[in-house]
Write a protein that holds these residues in place. Structure first.
Motif, PDB file in Angstrom:
ATOM      1  N   GLY A   1       0.821  -1.219   0.000  1.00  0.00           N
ATOM      2  CA  GLY A   1       0.000   0.000   0.000  1.00  0.00           C
ATOM      3  C   GLY A   1       0.846   1.256   0.000  1.00  0.00           C
ATOM      4  N   ALA A   2       1.939   1.241   0.744  1.00  0.00           N
ATOM      5  CA  ALA A   2       2.835   2.399   0.779  1.00  0.00           C
ATOM      6  C   ALA A   2       3.511   2.607  -0.576  1.00  0.00           C
ATOM      7  CB  ALA A   2       3.881   2.217   1.877  1.00  0.00           C
ATOM      8  N   VAL A   3       3.943   1.520  -1.205  1.00  0.00           N
ATOM      9  CA  VAL A   3       4.583   1.631  -2.526  1.00  0.00           C
ATOM     10  C   VAL A   3       3.598   2.230  -3.527  1.00  0.00           C
ATOM     11  CG1 VAL A   3       5.471   0.297  -4.482  1.00  0.00           C
ATOM     12  CG2 VAL A   3       6.304  -0.186  -2.181  1.00  0.00           C
ATOM     13  N   VAL A   4       2.378   1.725  -3.533  1.00  0.00           N
ATOM     14  CA  VAL A   4       1.364   2.240  -4.468  1.00  0.00           C
ATOM     15  C   VAL A   4       1.087   3.711  -4.199  1.00  0.00           C
ATOM     16  CG1 VAL A   4      -1.072   2.050  -5.138  1.00  0.00           C
ATOM     17  CG2 VAL A   4       0.327  -0.014  -4.900  1.00  0.00           C
ATOM     18  N   THR A   5       0.928   4.073  -2.933  1.00  0.00           N
ATOM     19  CA  THR A   5       0.652   5.462  -2.571  1.00  0.00           C
ATOM     20  C   THR A   5       1.769   6.377  -3.043  1.00  0.00           C
ATOM     21  OG1 THR A   5      -0.640   4.782  -0.655  1.00  0.00           O
ATOM     22  CG2 THR A   5       0.225   7.027  -0.632  1.00  0.00           C
ATOM     23  N   HIS A   6       3.012   6.006  -2.756  1.00  0.00           N
ATOM     24  CA  HIS A   6       4.140   6.853  -3.160  1.00  0.00           C
ATOM     25  C   HIS A   6       4.317   6.860  -4.676  1.00  0.00           C
ATOM     26  CE1 HIS A   6       5.483   7.989   0.797  1.00  0.00           C
ATOM     27  NE2 HIS A   6       5.442   6.724   1.194  1.00  0.00           N
TER      28      HIS A   6
ATOM     29  N   ARG B   1       2.013   9.268  -6.200  1.00  0.00           N
ATOM     30  CA  ARG B   1       2.469  10.633  -5.920  1.00  0.00           C
ATOM     31  C   ARG B   1       3.788  10.944  -6.617  1.00  0.00           C
ATOM     32  NH1 ARG B   1       0.455  13.291  -1.379  1.00  0.00           N
ATOM     33  NH2 ARG B   1       2.540  14.054  -0.890  1.00  0.00           N
ATOM     34  N   ARG B   2       4.295   9.957  -7.358  1.00  0.00           N
ATOM     35  CA  ARG B   2       5.565  10.089  -8.109  1.00  0.00           C
ATOM     36  C   ARG B   2       6.751  10.438  -7.189  1.00  0.00           C
ATOM     37  NH1 ARG B   2       1.646  11.176 -11.739  1.00  0.00           N
ATOM     38  NH2 ARG B   2       1.936  10.716 -13.937  1.00  0.00           N
ATOM     39  N   GLU B   3       6.796   9.766  -6.044  1.00  0.00           N
ATOM     40  CA  GLU B   3       7.868   9.965  -5.072  1.00  0.00           C
ATOM     41  C   GLU B   3       8.848   8.798  -5.191  1.00  0.00           C
ATOM     42  OE1 GLU B   3       5.148  12.311  -1.772  1.00  0.00           O
ATOM     43  OE2 GLU B   3       5.428  10.160  -1.574  1.00  0.00           O
ATOM     44  N   VAL B   4       9.903   9.007  -5.938  1.00  0.00           N
ATOM     45  CA  VAL B   4      10.840   7.934  -6.273  1.00  0.00           C
ATOM     46  C   VAL B   4      11.591   7.427  -5.034  1.00  0.00           C
ATOM     47  CG1 VAL B   4      12.853   7.320  -7.665  1.00  0.00           C
ATOM     48  CG2 VAL B   4      11.067   8.793  -8.627  1.00  0.00           C
ATOM     49  N   GLY B   5      12.084   8.318  -4.201  1.00  0.00           N
ATOM     50  CA  GLY B   5      12.847   7.918  -3.020  1.00  0.00           C
ATOM     51  C   GLY B   5      12.067   7.010  -2.079  1.00  0.00           C
TER      52      GLY B   5
ATOM     53  N   VAL C   1       9.446   5.256  -2.747  1.00  0.00           N
ATOM     54  CA  VAL C   1       9.135   3.989  -3.420  1.00  0.00           C
ATOM     55  C   VAL C   1      10.318   3.043  -3.306  1.00  0.00           C
ATOM     56  CG1 VAL C   1       8.708   2.891  -5.655  1.00  0.00           C
ATOM     57  CG2 VAL C   1       7.400   4.910  -5.009  1.00  0.00           C
ATOM     58  N   ALA C   2      11.517   3.559  -3.553  1.00  0.00           N
ATOM     59  CA  ALA C   2      12.724   2.726  -3.490  1.00  0.00           C
ATOM     60  C   ALA C   2      12.937   2.182  -2.077  1.00  0.00           C
ATOM     61  CB  ALA C   2      13.939   3.523  -3.954  1.00  0.00           C
ATOM     62  N   ARG C   3      12.796   3.038  -1.069  1.00  0.00           N
ATOM     63  CA  ARG C   3      12.974   2.585   0.318  1.00  0.00           C
ATOM     64  C   ARG C   3      11.949   1.515   0.680  1.00  0.00           C
ATOM     65  NH1 ARG C   3      14.033   8.136   0.985  1.00  0.00           N
ATOM     66  NH2 ARG C   3      11.900   8.568   1.624  1.00  0.00           N
ATOM     67  N   ASN C   4      10.714   1.733   0.275  1.00  0.00           N
ATOM     68  CA  ASN C   4       9.673   0.751   0.593  1.00  0.00           C
ATOM     69  C   ASN C   4       9.886  -0.559  -0.153  1.00  0.00           C
ATOM     70  OD1 ASN C   4       8.317   2.379   2.436  1.00  0.00           O
ATOM     71  ND2 ASN C   4       7.119   3.365   0.850  1.00  0.00           N
ATOM     72  N   LEU C   5      10.419  -0.497  -1.368  1.00  0.00           N
ATOM     73  CA  LEU C   5      10.706  -1.733  -2.104  1.00  0.00           C
ATOM     74  C   LEU C   5      11.821  -2.535  -1.424  1.00  0.00           C
ATOM     75  CD1 LEU C   5      10.331  -0.620  -5.824  1.00  0.00           C
ATOM     76  CD2 LEU C   5       8.840  -2.169  -4.521  1.00  0.00           C
ATOM     77  N   VAL C   6      12.769  -1.853  -0.806  1.00  0.00           N
ATOM     78  CA  VAL C   6      13.810  -2.557  -0.036  1.00  0.00           C
ATOM     79  C   VAL C   6      13.162  -3.287   1.133  1.00  0.00           C
ATOM     80  CG1 VAL C   6      15.833  -2.247   1.459  1.00  0.00           C
ATOM     81  CG2 VAL C   6      15.704  -1.044  -0.734  1.00  0.00           C
TER      82      VAL C   6
END
Length: 124
Positions: free
Chosen positions: A87-92, A95-99, A101-106
């Protein structure tokens, strides 16, 4: 591999204990002012609920395996956190928040590792 799974679960537990604790301890306006703008569309009650879920899951990543009481709760806690993090990855991403998204994918990758290991070949 067991050591790697314990270390990963421990790291994730600390991360989610802190993140969830912050969501529980601070009001919504403080969270938004401190860089958690993605929470803006969410009601305050949902933010607190997510904080509670993160804190409980943090304990669930460690205590059941450590105490050998219902150790199947370890990978289940990781699955619960996976749901939150997707849910956090989708939300970010929306919002086109790359940083973020990357942290949440880790975090997603680390949670998948714990789920795979504890449901699979390295279950308790």
């Amino acid at each position: 591999m067991n050591v790697a799974l314990w270390a990963t679960a421990g790291l994730l537990a600390v991360v989610f204990l802190v993140i969830g604790g912050i969501k529980l301890a601070r009001p919504k306006d403080q969270l938004l002012a401190n860089g958690m703008e993605a929470l803006e569309p969410l009601p305050a009650g949902l933010i607190k609920f997510i904080g509670v879920a993160e804190v409980l899951a943090a304990f669930g990543l460690i205590l059941p395996g450590l105490l050998d009481i219902a150790p199947v709760l370890v990978p289940l806690a990781a699955v619960g956190l996976l749901v939150i993090m997707v849910g956090a990855v989708v939300t970010h991403a929306l919002r086109r928040e790359v940083g973020p998204v990357a942290r949440n994918l880790v975090l997603v990758a680390l949670l998948v590792f714990v789920v795979w290991g504890r449901f699979g070949p390295y279950a308790f």
